[in-house]
Design a protein around this motif. Structure first.
Motif, short mmCIF file in Angstrom:
data_model
loop_
_atom_site.label_atom_id
_atom_site.label_comp_id
_atom_site.label_asym_id
_atom_site.label_seq_id
_atom_site.Cartn_x
_atom_site.Cartn_y
_atom_site.Cartn_z
N UNK A 41 0.84 -1.20 0.00
CA UNK A 41 0.00 0.00 0.00
C UNK A 41 0.87 1.24 0.00
N UNK A 42 0.58 2.18 -0.90
CA UNK A 42 1.38 3.39 -1.01
C UNK A 42 2.76 3.06 -1.48
N UNK A 62 -0.20 -0.60 -4.86
CA UNK A 62 -1.22 0.43 -5.07
C UNK A 62 -0.65 1.77 -4.64
N UNK A 63 -0.81 2.78 -5.47
CA UNK A 63 -0.20 4.09 -5.25
C UNK A 63 -1.16 5.20 -5.69
N UNK A 64 -1.36 6.22 -4.84
CA UNK A 64 -2.32 7.28 -5.19
C UNK A 64 -1.80 8.30 -6.20
N UNK A 65 -0.49 8.39 -6.40
CA UNK A 65 0.08 9.41 -7.29
C UNK A 65 0.61 8.71 -8.55
N UNK A 79 5.59 -7.45 -10.98
CA UNK A 79 4.48 -7.00 -10.14
C UNK A 79 3.41 -6.30 -10.96
N UNK A 80 2.24 -6.21 -10.37
CA UNK A 80 1.13 -5.47 -10.96
C UNK A 80 0.94 -4.19 -10.16
N UNK A 81 0.63 -3.09 -10.83
CA UNK A 81 0.47 -1.81 -10.14
C UNK A 81 -0.88 -1.19 -10.50
N UNK A 82 -1.50 -0.59 -9.48
CA UNK A 82 -2.81 0.04 -9.64
C UNK A 82 -2.79 1.39 -8.94
N UNK A 83 -3.42 2.38 -9.55
CA UNK A 83 -3.59 3.67 -8.90
C UNK A 83 -4.81 3.59 -7.97
#
Length: 255
Positions: A41-42, A62-65, A79-83
């Motif tokens: 997370x983040x 998961x990243x908000x920016x 890895x997989x990444x999601x906003x």
């Protein structure tokens, strides 16, 4: 509101110039066999996500920016990444056997973020909450701490980060409980060039350049010139001090 992390220079620095502290802290957790899925997370540039790869068959960050994920394929190609945000994780219930958050919950609304961790964690899962301070100390020289104090005066950073005390986490009603918390120290031998790249990737430097208060060339020259004496005898062991907290579902019965 624009985040200070919406910065190409910062994203590159976090992706390529950070020492391997995340991996060392996760190794100290003495995790058992790899889980099916793990969530970071983040995740920032993805360095903390890459450190999770040995501990899960599938890793998600998961990243908000969005800008911070610019180099994600180079940093953690498997890895997989999601906003997304910690307060509204875009995953189903009981999706992950391992969840980590490395200094990221300091930017969140804690009660809903912790409740979301509990929601996506499996009944036998583990949540590792950890953080570490900047690399400003060395067991072999006081010169590094003195230099870093001057560095922070020249390049003050403001990122929205708020202190977090593990013993005071608002866990009531979140579905999580604290199993353990320990201080950690990660010593990392660093070369002059490696440490120079590390500090030039700090928030304060990126902010100064983005505001036009300094240029990348002037910032690099100042750091290079003033750090030379600290590293005059060669490599320096830099100690990253932090904590590692282990949390589990509130009703799982573990001791």
């Amino acid at each position: 509101m624009t985040s200070v992390y919406d910065n190409e220079r910062l994203a590159a620095g976090y992706a390529f110039d950070r020492p391997p502290v995340h991996r060392r802290i996760l190794e100290s957790a003495r995790l058992e066999s790899p889980v099916g899925r793990a969530l970071d997370i983040g995740c920032g540039a993805g360095v903390s996500t890459a450190a999770l790869v040995p501990w899960a068959r599938q890793v998600v960050g998961v990243e908000p920016v969005p800008a911070m994920l610019a180099h994600r394929r180079a940093v953690a190609p498997s890895a997989r990444f999601i906003v997304g945000t910690a307060e509204a994780l875009p995953f189903g219930a009981a999706s992950f056997g391992l969840v980590t958050a490395a200094g990221s919950l300091n930017y969140t609304d804690l009660p809903p973020a912790l409740a979301e961790v509990a929601r996506v964690l499996t009944s036998d899962g583990v949540f590792l909450l950890y953080d570490f301070a900047k690399g400003r100390h060395s067991p072999t020289t006081d010169a590094l701490a003195a230099w870093f104090a001057v560095f922070e005066q020249r390049f003050p950073g403001s990122s929205g980060w708020r202190p977090l005390t593990v013993a005071e986490l608002p866990l009531a009603g979140t579905g999580l409980r604290l199993l353990d918390c320990a201080d950690v120290e990660v010593p990392v031998p660093m070369t002059f060039d490696g440490y120079l790249r590390y500090v030039l990737g700090e928030v304060g430097v990126a902010n100064a350049i983005a505001r036009g208060d300094d240029s990348a060339e002037r910032a690099r020259e100042w750091c290079r010139r003033t750090l030379a004496e600290v590293f005059s005898s060669g490599d320096v062991v830099v100690v990253f001090r932090g904590y590692l907290a282990t949390l589990v579902p509130a009703d799982d019965g573990r001791r």
